[in-house]
Design an enzyme around this catalytic site. Structure first.
Site, PDB file in Angstrom:
ATOM      1  N   HIS A   1       8.033  -4.453   0.217  1.00 53.98           N
ATOM      2  CA  HIS A   1       8.691  -5.668   0.707  1.00 53.98           C
ATOM      3  C   HIS A   1       7.685  -6.752   1.100  1.00 53.98           C
ATOM      4  CE1 HIS A   1       8.085  -4.112   4.818  1.00 53.98           C
ATOM      5  NE2 HIS A   1       8.352  -5.330   5.246  1.00 53.98           N
TER       6      HIS A   1
ATOM      7  N   ASP B   1       1.823   4.699   5.663  1.00 52.29           N
ATOM      8  CA  ASP B   1       2.941   3.794   5.955  1.00 52.29           C
ATOM      9  C   ASP B   1       2.585   2.330   5.662  1.00 52.29           C
ATOM     10  OD1 ASP B   1       5.595   3.348   7.082  1.00 52.29           O
ATOM     11  OD2 ASP B   1       4.576   2.438   8.800  1.00 52.29           O
TER      12      ASP B   1
ATOM     13  N   HIS C   1       1.323  -1.891   1.773  1.00 48.80           N
ATOM     14  CA  HIS C   1       1.384  -3.301   2.176  1.00 48.80           C
ATOM     15  C   HIS C   1      -0.003  -3.963   2.239  1.00 48.80           C
ATOM     16  CE1 HIS C   1       5.455  -2.268   2.906  1.00 48.80           C
ATOM     17  NE2 HIS C   1       5.343  -1.878   4.152  1.00 48.80           N
TER      18      HIS C   1
ATOM     19  N   LYS D   1       0.533   0.188  15.600  1.00 46.84           N
ATOM     20  CA  LYS D   1       1.737   0.044  16.429  1.00 46.84           C
ATOM     21  C   LYS D   1       1.316  -0.149  17.888  1.00 46.84           C
ATOM     22  CE  LYS D   1       4.545   1.534  13.038  1.00 46.84           C
ATOM     23  NZ  LYS D   1       5.366   0.578  12.280  1.00 46.84           N
TER      24      LYS D   1
HETATM   25  C1  BG6 Z   1       7.512  -0.804   6.848  1.00 39.87           C
HETATM   26  C2  BG6 Z   1       6.894   0.302   7.659  1.00 39.87           C
HETATM   27  O1  BG6 Z   1       7.291  -0.582   5.483  1.00 39.87           O
HETATM   28  O2  BG6 Z   1       6.928  -2.043   7.240  1.00 39.87           O
HETATM   29  C3  BG6 Z   1       7.096   0.056   9.142  1.00 39.87           C
HETATM   30  O3  BG6 Z   1       7.490   1.552   7.299  1.00 39.87           O
HETATM   31  C4  BG6 Z   1       6.594  -1.316   9.528  1.00 39.87           C
HETATM   32  O4  BG6 Z   1       6.444   1.053   9.911  1.00 39.87           O
HETATM   33  C5  BG6 Z   1       7.156  -2.376   8.596  1.00 39.87           C
HETATM   34  O5  BG6 Z   1       7.010  -1.564  10.862  1.00 39.87           O
HETATM   35  C6  BG6 Z   1       6.513  -3.715   8.847  1.00 39.87           C
HETATM   36  O6  BG6 Z   1       7.191  -4.686   8.130  1.00 39.87           O
HETATM   37  P1  BG6 Z   1       7.299  -6.190   8.654  1.00 39.87           P
HETATM   38  O7  BG6 Z   1       8.047  -6.891   7.559  1.00 39.87           O
HETATM   39  O8  BG6 Z   1       8.021  -6.134   9.964  1.00 39.87           O
HETATM   40  O9  BG6 Z   1       5.886  -6.673   8.796  1.00 39.87           O
END
Ligand code: BG6
Length: 483
Positions: free
Chosen positions: A177, A234, A239, A330
């Site tokens: 995402h 994760d 990401h 986190k």
């Molecule tokens: C997710 C993770 O893919 O992305 C989460 O599993 C994380 O742990 C999240 O909190 C972060 O996404 P964003 O869009 O809030 O930066």
């Protein structure tokens, strides 16, 4: 500024796992926003499929409740009833025979068929097999799969092979995402739609790059998943790796799926293996009423990391000798994601300035307060000689773009419409995911093979001190984590 809204073609989108958390939190609210924007043709339908027995009416009520919960500002929107009319529901047994012929009967000839696998990866194979076996998926159908895409190279390969038995690579949309975030796409716009930056975008002019994705939340509520993953699986493998790719890749010859993904893959393949001293992992501890990680995951012996900082190198001409420092965690001080490209200092200073000459820095803020900040040196106003001072050329997208800058579409809205359009540019290709795991696996293996524990850190800080040391020992420092 008025955005150009191009309607998508007629579609039937089936969401497997339609009553699950992701569907309720992101997919259904995202689809509603695109509907409200007028992007869907009248006939387009969204079909929920899950194990629970419920009627169309019950599914619609649940979708309305999900929108009220996760996008409350739109709960009373006048477009809602027409959106709910698009929704249908089929109870289905992913691993059995029930429901599949009902789903087959519902699908309309002529409409694009997209299947969103918002379910555990262990069900991907069973669903793919049944879609093909019942003739529900055709050669033009698309499937959408979520992370985690495997937990190591071997399992990712197995998943790719399972999907490949029934679908071509051109039909498989692997979601990360982060690629759907407007500001992440802006990385490509900034680099490849301007002449200003690209000539300097290399080891001759850039000292280092630092990427921070900091969160204030802990892992309570999803401890069972998280404790099996940790920050490296994760966040880093997917990401942050994608962010590195977009910053480091060569200019693709065109903004299309093959060209962009080929260039990203080259970056991942050029990553050097990490040296043991170039990575720090941390785990938050309890503070006052705030529970620590071990309580959140209900596993007192857990060695899983809730924080990672690392230094990676890219072995190619462009990036020779330029470290990329990454950190994510986190329960940190603030929720903030940003990329800072720190330039070298001028080769010679003509000014008798006392004190350090600060290097130019381009900071791209991904969230919150999306924008860009270019730091430049100027003369401090006033008589009394030539004193230099660093000032920001700070642009907030919200201010520069007006309402569209503040009301940016959620990543899922963008990505789901891309699926309907058949555009894979912002999705990960199978070989990309495998290459990312191939780089990550040895790091995890070294941790699992040892007995060391992650470094403890207090909630509300920047993570463990050792992460600061990672940069200090190179004579550099992290930018402060602040909202
Ligand atoms: C997710 C993770 O893919 O992305 C989460 O599993 C994380 O742990 C999240 O909190 C972060 O996404 P964003 O869009 O809030 O930066």
């Amino acid at each position: 500024m008025v955005s150009r809204l191009i309607r998508v073609d007629d579609f039937d989108l089936v969401i497997f796992g339609a009553t699950g958390d992701l569907a309720r939190r992101k997919i259904l609210p995202g689809l509603f926003r695109r509907h409200a924007a007028g992007q869907f043709p009248d006939a387009a339908r969204i079909i929920g499929a899950a194990r629970t027995t419920m009627s169309d009416a019950e599914f619609r009520a649940d979708a309305a409740a999900a929108i009220a919960e996760f996008d409350p500002a739109r709960a009373q929107a006048p477009e809602l009833p027409a959106f709910l009319d698009r929704l249908h529901y089929v109870p289905i047994d992913a691993t059995g025979d029930d429901g599949w012929s009902d789903l087959a009967a519902l699908m309309r000839p002529g409409a694009i068929r997209a299947f969103y696998f918002s379910v555990a990866p262990s069900l991907f194979g069973a669903i793919a097999e049944r879609l093909a076996g019942h003739g529900i998926a055709d050669a033009d159908s698309r499937i959408v799969v979520e992370k985690p895409f495997g937990r190591d190279l071997e399992s990712a390969r197995a998943l790719n092979q399972t999907l490949a038995r029934h679908f071509d690579e051109g039909q498989i949309y692997r979601i990360d995402h982060y690629l759907g975030k407007e500001t992440v796409q802006n990385l490509m716009a900034v680099r490849f739609a301007n002449m200003l930056f690209e000539p300097l975008w290399n080891a001759h002019y850039i000292d280092h790059v630092q990427i921070t994705v900091a969160e204030t939340v802990g892992v309570a509520g999803r401890g069972a998943y998280y404790d099996q993953s940790g920050a490296i699986r994760d966040m880093i493998q997917n990401h942050l790796m994608q962010l590195v790719c977009l910053i480091a890749m060569e200019p693709p010859y065109h903004f299309d799926p093959a060209a962009v993904r080929d260039e990203k893959l080259k970056v991942i393949r050029a990553l050097e293996p990490l040296a043991a001293g170039d990575i720090v992992r941390g785990q938050y501890v309890a503070e006052g009423a705030i529970p620590g990680y071990l309580d959140d995951v209900e596993n007192p012996a857990s060695r899983t990391e809730s924080f990672v900082a690392l230094k990676l190198r890219i072995a190619n001409w462009r990036w020779q000798g330029v470290p990329f420092y990454l950190r994510t965690g986190k329960r940190l001080r603030a929720r903030t994601s940003e990329i800072a490209v720190v330039f070298r200092e001028p080769p010679h200073s003509i000014f008798d300035q006392t004190g350090p000459h600060k290097p130019n820095e381009l900071v791209i803020r991904l969230q919150p307060n999306e924008g860009m900040n270019l730091k430049v040196m100027i003369k401090e106003p006033g008589p009394g000689g030539m004193r230099l001072v660093q000032v920001p050329l700070d642009m907030s997208f919200a201010e520069a773009l007006g309402p569209e800058g503040t009301d940016m579409p959620d990543a899922y809205e963008r990505l789901i419409t891309d699926v309907i359009r058949g555009n894979q540019t912002l999705f990960m290709r199978g070989d990309e995911v495998e290459a990312a795991w191939a780089w990550t696996d040895p790091i995890i293996a070294a941790w699992e093979g040892g007995t060391a524990r992650p470094e403890p850190y207090d909630p509300g800080t920047s993570g463990p001190d050792e992460a600061l040391g990672l940069m200090h020992r190179d004579g550099r420092r992290w930018r402060e984590i602040k909202a």
